[in-house]
Design an enzyme around this catalytic site. Structure first.
Site, PDB file in Angstrom:
ATOM      1  N   SER A 194       0.859  -1.297   0.036  1.00 47.50           N
ATOM      2  CA  SER A 194      -0.049  -0.033  -0.152  1.00 47.50           C
ATOM      3  C   SER A 194       0.945   1.284   0.088  1.00 47.50           C
ATOM      4  CB  SER A 194      -1.182   0.037   1.230  1.00 47.50           C
ATOM      5  OG  SER A 194      -0.065  -0.416   2.440  1.00 47.50           O
ATOM      6  N   HIS A 204      -5.181  -3.146  -3.221  1.00 49.74           N
ATOM      7  CA  HIS A 204      -4.609  -2.262  -4.205  1.00 49.74           C
ATOM      8  C   HIS A 204      -4.534  -2.850  -5.534  1.00 49.74           C
ATOM      9  CE1 HIS A 204      -3.992   0.984  -1.092  1.00 49.74           C
ATOM     10  NE2 HIS A 204      -3.885   0.101  -0.451  1.00 49.74           N
ATOM     11  N   LYS A 226     -11.642   1.127  -2.356  1.00 47.64           N
ATOM     12  CA  LYS A 226     -10.649   1.622  -2.975  1.00 47.64           C
ATOM     13  C   LYS A 226     -10.930   2.063  -4.369  1.00 47.64           C
ATOM     14  CE  LYS A 226      -7.665   1.007   0.653  1.00 47.64           C
ATOM     15  NZ  LYS A 226      -6.783   0.103   1.443  1.00 47.64           N
TER      16      LYS A 226
HETATM   17  C1  LIG Z   1      -6.707   0.150   3.086  1.00 49.26           C
HETATM   18  C2  LIG Z   1      -6.458  -1.470   3.262  1.00 49.26           C
HETATM   19  C3  LIG Z   1      -6.980  -2.173   4.130  1.00 49.26           C
HETATM   20  C4  LIG Z   1      -8.189  -1.782   4.845  1.00 49.26           C
HETATM   21  O1  LIG Z   1      -9.277  -1.715   4.034  1.00 49.26           O
HETATM   22  P1  LIG Z   1     -10.696  -0.863   4.558  1.00 49.26           P
HETATM   23  O2  LIG Z   1     -11.720  -1.317   3.893  1.00 49.26           O
HETATM   24  O3  LIG Z   1     -10.087   0.638   4.229  1.00 49.26           O
HETATM   25  O4  LIG Z   1     -10.729  -1.137   6.241  1.00 49.26           O
HETATM   26  C5  LIG Z   1      -6.485  -3.590   3.977  1.00 49.26           C
HETATM   27  N1  LIG Z   1      -5.236  -3.685   3.454  1.00 49.26           N
HETATM   28  C6  LIG Z   1      -4.671  -2.895   2.757  1.00 49.26           C
HETATM   29  C7  LIG Z   1      -3.469  -3.397   2.063  1.00 49.26           C
HETATM   30  C8  LIG Z   1      -5.165  -1.747   2.406  1.00 49.26           C
HETATM   31  O5  LIG Z   1      -4.473  -0.867   1.966  1.00 49.26           O
END
Ligand SMILES: *Cc1c(COP(=O)(O)O)cnc(C)c1O
Length: 419
Positions: A201, A229, A260
């Site tokens: 991330s 991602h 995302k």
């Molecule tokens: C953003 C993220 C999460 C968390 O996801 P949310 O739905 O925002 O709680 C988990 N793993 C990774 C790698 C992330 O970047």
């Protein structure tokens, strides 16, 4: 000086002494001051617009270059419409945990769509990615088991590992040789589970999934990946990195988020029917929390449809990322080892990263500074994320601002290119 004698006076002295003990809020203020002095204090900014390529942040119009809204779907009309229709029909809240009274039809429909996208037997929607990772890891690993975890895994994976109380073996970032060594040493574990971000991330690089899958087969381990991602960014129709590599069926546990690239909220695990049924029975962050609101499930479902019908969004995301990457590299910025639209502009010290963020903000570009403990000490950065929604003139302005402020803080050499 005389010792106080009468009991009332003794009490008064005790009360006064107590007043000198720092109250919780004073201790916390002290801790915050310390963070401030090290440029590590974080503050919330107010956004007054929908999440898009442009936004109004703390009262100022800016080019927003740090969201995870990769496909620019968070404010897409089809998602708004789907959410509104579900809102009208099902109301706002799910009402209860899904096992009790809240397993609403839009969530089931979403799970069927996710199965099709990921070519998986079964899917389970969770309240968020954080909850999905916590739930899967604590359900699948316990004392006596061993989890092998990349050192740069997302905090939700780290927390899931800790909460599982399994032995956690942290391997060096993307280092398959180190992973092999740790697997060699863990022969006594009852169950072995390798867990990794697919796309990291904060660095935007990709996990060596082929090697990880091969090691897993050799050492009788299961693999869990977090495609937060990767979905909407990699793979046929945005189906993710495992799908791009043809490894989908060989990875037992695949987590992804709806928050995302898909522009909604919530997350999911896909895998075998047995895995999903087991999680329904054992994942505490699924069982003991209220179901995803129906409007969000409907919006996520609409996002999957838009992603399939407008493939040019993924193409635009990548071409925007390629443009930003080549312009910034040409200007002398260090973009780390990114292999995705996540472009870390490496800065180093937290104070410098803050100065860069501030300078950009003053020039109408917003990208928050990423500082420890989100990234290792000394590797503070700006994490730039172009989306499918940015146009070239916005990205050009952002590059010019970065070059100007970057030169001011001596991150890159001064340039005469700015016209
Ligand atoms: C953003 C993220 C999460 C968390 O996801 P949310 O739905 O925002 O709680 C988990 N793993 C990774 C790698 C992330 O970047």
């Amino acid at each position: 000086m005389s010792e106080p004698q009468d009991p009332g006076e003794v009490d008064a002295v005790r009360r006064r002494a107590k007043l000198h003990m720092p109250a919780l809020k004073d201790e916390l203020s002290g801790a915050l001051d310390e963070l401030e002095a090290r440029f590590l204090r974080r503050r919330l900014r107010t956004v007054e617009t929908a999440c898009g390529p442009l936004a109004r942040v703390d009262g100022q119009d800016v080019i927003l270059l740090c969201s995870n809204n990769y496909l620019d779907l968070a404010n897409h009309p089809a998602l708004r419409l789907a959410a509104t229709a579900a809102l009208e029909r099902y109301g706002v809240g799910a009402g209860a945990s899904r096992l009790i009274a809240g397993s609403l039809e839009p969530v089931h429909r979403l799970e069927r769509s996710l199965c099709r996208l990921k070519k998986a037997e079964a899917a389970l929607v969770f309240g968020s990615g954080y909850l999905a990772n916590l739930g899967a890891l604590t359900a699948l690993a316990a004392p006596g088991d061993a989890i092998f975890s990349d050192e740069l895994n997302h905090a939700s994976l780290i927390d899931g590992c800790r909460l599982s109380r399994a032995a956690v073996k942290v391997y060096r970032h993307c280092d398959a040789d180190h992973l092999r060594t740790l697997l060699d040493e863990a022969g006594g574990a009852r169950r072995r589970l390798i867990v990794t971000d697919a796309i990291f991330s904060m660095d935007g690089d990709r996990a060596p999934l082929e090697q990880i899958v091969e090691l897993a087969r050799r050492y009788d381990a299961a693999v869990m990946i977090d495609e937060a991602h990767a979905v909407g960014v990699f793979g046929p129709h945005g189906s993710g990195l495992a799908a791009e590599l043809g490894l989908g069926e060989q990875i037992e546990v695949r987590v992804g988020t709806l928050s995302k690239a898909l522009g909604a909220y919530g997350a999911y695990v896909v895998g075998s029917r047995a895995l999903i049924d087991f999680l329904v029975n054992r994942a505490r962050s699924f069982i003991y929390t209220t179901g995803l609101p129906p409007a969000l499930a409907a919006a996520a479902n609409a996002a999957l449809e838009v992603m399939a019908s407008e493939p040019e969004r993924i193409a635009r995301l990548w071409s925007n990322a390629a443009y930003l990457r080549s312009e910034l590299a040409a200007a002398g910025f260090d973009l780390g080892r990114s292999a995705s639209p996540i472009l870390p502009v490496m800065v180093g010290e937290a104070g410098c990263a803050l100065a860069l963020t501030q300078g950009l903000y003053e020039r109408g570009v917003f990208a928050g500074a990423i500082r420890p403990p989100t990234v290792p000490a000394g590797s503070a950065r700006l994490r730039l994320t172009p989306t499918a929604g940015h146009d070239r003139s916005q990205l050009r302005r952002a590059v010019d601002a970065l070059v100007e402020v970057g030169a001011q803080i001596k991150l890159v050499p001064p340039t005469s290119r700015i016209a």
